[in-house]
Design a protein around this motif. Structure first.
Motif, short mmCIF file in Angstrom:
data_model
loop_
_atom_site.label_atom_id
_atom_site.label_comp_id
_atom_site.label_asym_id
_atom_site.label_seq_id
_atom_site.Cartn_x
_atom_site.Cartn_y
_atom_site.Cartn_z
N SER A 100 1.35 -4.50 25.24
CA SER A 100 2.80 -4.47 25.45
C SER A 100 3.48 -5.78 25.08
O SER A 100 4.68 -5.82 24.92
CB SER A 100 3.11 -4.13 26.91
OG SER A 100 2.54 -5.12 27.75
N ASP A 101 2.73 -6.84 24.95
CA ASP A 101 3.33 -8.16 24.75
C ASP A 101 3.33 -8.61 23.29
O ASP A 101 3.28 -9.79 23.00
CB ASP A 101 2.60 -9.19 25.60
CG ASP A 101 1.11 -9.27 25.26
OD1 ASP A 101 0.61 -8.39 24.56
OD2 ASP A 101 0.47 -10.24 25.70
N THR A 102 3.38 -7.68 22.36
CA THR A 102 3.30 -8.06 20.96
C THR A 102 4.57 -7.70 20.22
O THR A 102 5.28 -6.76 20.58
CB THR A 102 2.11 -7.35 20.27
OG1 THR A 102 2.31 -5.95 20.39
CG2 THR A 102 0.80 -7.73 20.89
N GLY A 103 4.82 -8.43 19.16
CA GLY A 103 5.92 -8.11 18.27
C GLY A 103 5.39 -7.28 17.12
O GLY A 103 4.49 -6.47 17.28
N ARG A 104 5.91 -7.52 15.95
CA ARG A 104 5.46 -6.80 14.76
C ARG A 104 4.04 -7.23 14.41
O ARG A 104 3.75 -8.42 14.35
CB ARG A 104 6.39 -7.08 13.60
CG ARG A 104 7.81 -6.67 13.88
CD ARG A 104 8.59 -6.74 12.65
NE ARG A 104 8.44 -5.40 12.07
CZ ARG A 104 9.12 -4.96 11.05
NH1 ARG A 104 9.95 -5.74 10.42
NH2 ARG A 104 8.97 -3.74 10.60
N LYS A 105 3.19 -6.26 14.19
CA LYS A 105 1.81 -6.54 13.81
C LYS A 105 1.33 -5.52 12.80
O LYS A 105 1.82 -4.40 12.74
CB LYS A 105 0.88 -6.50 15.02
CG LYS A 105 1.04 -7.68 15.95
CD LYS A 105 -0.14 -7.80 16.86
CE LYS A 105 -0.04 -9.11 17.62
NZ LYS A 105 -1.29 -9.49 18.20
N GLU A 106 0.36 -5.96 12.02
CA GLU A 106 -0.28 -5.07 11.06
C GLU A 106 -1.74 -4.87 11.47
O GLU A 106 -2.46 -5.84 11.71
CB GLU A 106 -0.21 -5.66 9.65
CG GLU A 106 -0.86 -4.78 8.61
CD GLU A 106 -0.82 -5.40 7.22
OE1 GLU A 106 -1.60 -4.94 6.38
OE2 GLU A 106 -0.04 -6.34 6.99
N TYR A 107 -2.15 -3.62 11.54
CA TYR A 107 -3.53 -3.26 11.86
C TYR A 107 -4.12 -2.50 10.68
O TYR A 107 -3.40 -1.91 9.88
CB TYR A 107 -3.59 -2.35 13.09
CG TYR A 107 -3.26 -3.03 14.39
CD1 TYR A 107 -4.27 -3.42 15.25
CD2 TYR A 107 -1.94 -3.25 14.77
CE1 TYR A 107 -3.97 -4.04 16.46
CE2 TYR A 107 -1.64 -3.86 15.98
CZ TYR A 107 -2.66 -4.25 16.81
OH TYR A 107 -2.37 -4.85 18.00
N VAL A 108 -5.45 -2.49 10.60
CA VAL A 108 -6.14 -1.66 9.61
C VAL A 108 -7.24 -0.90 10.34
O VAL A 108 -8.08 -1.50 11.02
CB VAL A 108 -6.74 -2.51 8.46
CG1 VAL A 108 -7.61 -1.64 7.56
CG2 VAL A 108 -5.64 -3.15 7.65
N LEU A 109 -7.23 0.43 10.18
CA LEU A 109 -8.30 1.27 10.69
C LEU A 109 -9.33 1.38 9.57
O LEU A 109 -9.03 1.89 8.49
CB LEU A 109 -7.75 2.65 11.08
CG LEU A 109 -8.73 3.62 11.71
CD1 LEU A 109 -9.27 3.07 13.03
CD2 LEU A 109 -8.07 4.97 11.93
N GLN A 110 -10.52 0.86 9.82
CA GLN A 110 -11.59 0.81 8.82
C GLN A 110 -12.66 1.84 9.21
O GLN A 110 -13.17 1.80 10.32
CB GLN A 110 -12.18 -0.60 8.81
CG GLN A 110 -13.30 -0.82 7.85
CD GLN A 110 -13.82 -2.25 7.94
OE1 GLN A 110 -13.20 -3.12 8.55
NE2 GLN A 110 -14.95 -2.47 7.34
N ILE A 111 -12.98 2.74 8.28
CA ILE A 111 -13.92 3.82 8.56
C ILE A 111 -14.97 3.84 7.45
O ILE A 111 -14.64 3.86 6.27
CB ILE A 111 -13.19 5.17 8.64
CG1 ILE A 111 -12.06 5.10 9.67
CG2 ILE A 111 -14.16 6.30 8.96
CD1 ILE A 111 -11.12 6.26 9.65
N GLU A 112 -16.25 3.85 7.86
CA GLU A 112 -17.35 3.80 6.89
C GLU A 112 -18.47 4.74 7.31
O GLU A 112 -18.65 5.01 8.49
CB GLU A 112 -17.91 2.38 6.80
CG GLU A 112 -16.90 1.35 6.39
CD GLU A 112 -17.44 -0.07 6.45
OE1 GLU A 112 -18.60 -0.27 6.87
OE2 GLU A 112 -16.68 -0.98 6.08
N SER A 113 -19.24 5.19 6.31
CA SER A 113 -20.39 6.04 6.58
C SER A 113 -21.41 5.89 5.46
O SER A 113 -21.06 5.60 4.32
CB SER A 113 -19.94 7.50 6.69
OG SER A 113 -21.04 8.31 7.01
#
Length: 130
Positions: A100-113
């Protein structure tokens, strides 16, 4: 007797991850497939729940599956989930609640197999916290 059991256990563990021949004795050259059911959205807000639902499949059997959620803004891995799997399908169904205490952020969902013949598949999905 103890040496016999140790030998049997060692033999089983060494043979459990060998390369698998495909249809008609041909070596498998096809990588696993990754189907992302959730998340469908790319934009989230603080306190939102990110639902992650992914299906991994392979024609001859999986070897490893991995999901990571990386906070690219500060370089921090929020989720690190790995599974050693031998079936032809594996499903991961989990979630993450954005802080809840964050401003604008960029995340990446990384999926591997990968499968037992070291055929690999990977994908990345960018996610944005506004």
């Amino acid at each position: 007797m103890r040496k016999i059991w140790i030998s049997i256990i060692t033999l089983i563990s060494l043979s459990s991850c060998e390369k698998i021949k495909g249809v008609e004795g041909r070596e498998d050259t096809e990588g696993p497939s990754i189907t992302i059911f959730q998340p469908q959205a790319e934009s989230f807000r603080s306190n939102d729940t990110l639902k992650i639902e992914v299906l991994f499949s392979d024609n001859d059997g999986l070897h490893d599956v991995y999901i990571g959620l990386n906070d690219m803004t500060i370089g921090l891995k929020r989720i690190h989930w790995s599974l050693h799997e031998h079936g032809v399908n594996a499903k991961i169904d989990t979630f993450y609640v954005f802080p809840s205490d964050t401003g604008r952020k960029e995340y990446v969902l990384q999926i591997e197999s990968s499968d037992h013949n070291n055929n690999r598949c990977s994908t990345r999905k960018p996610l944005f916290l506004n």
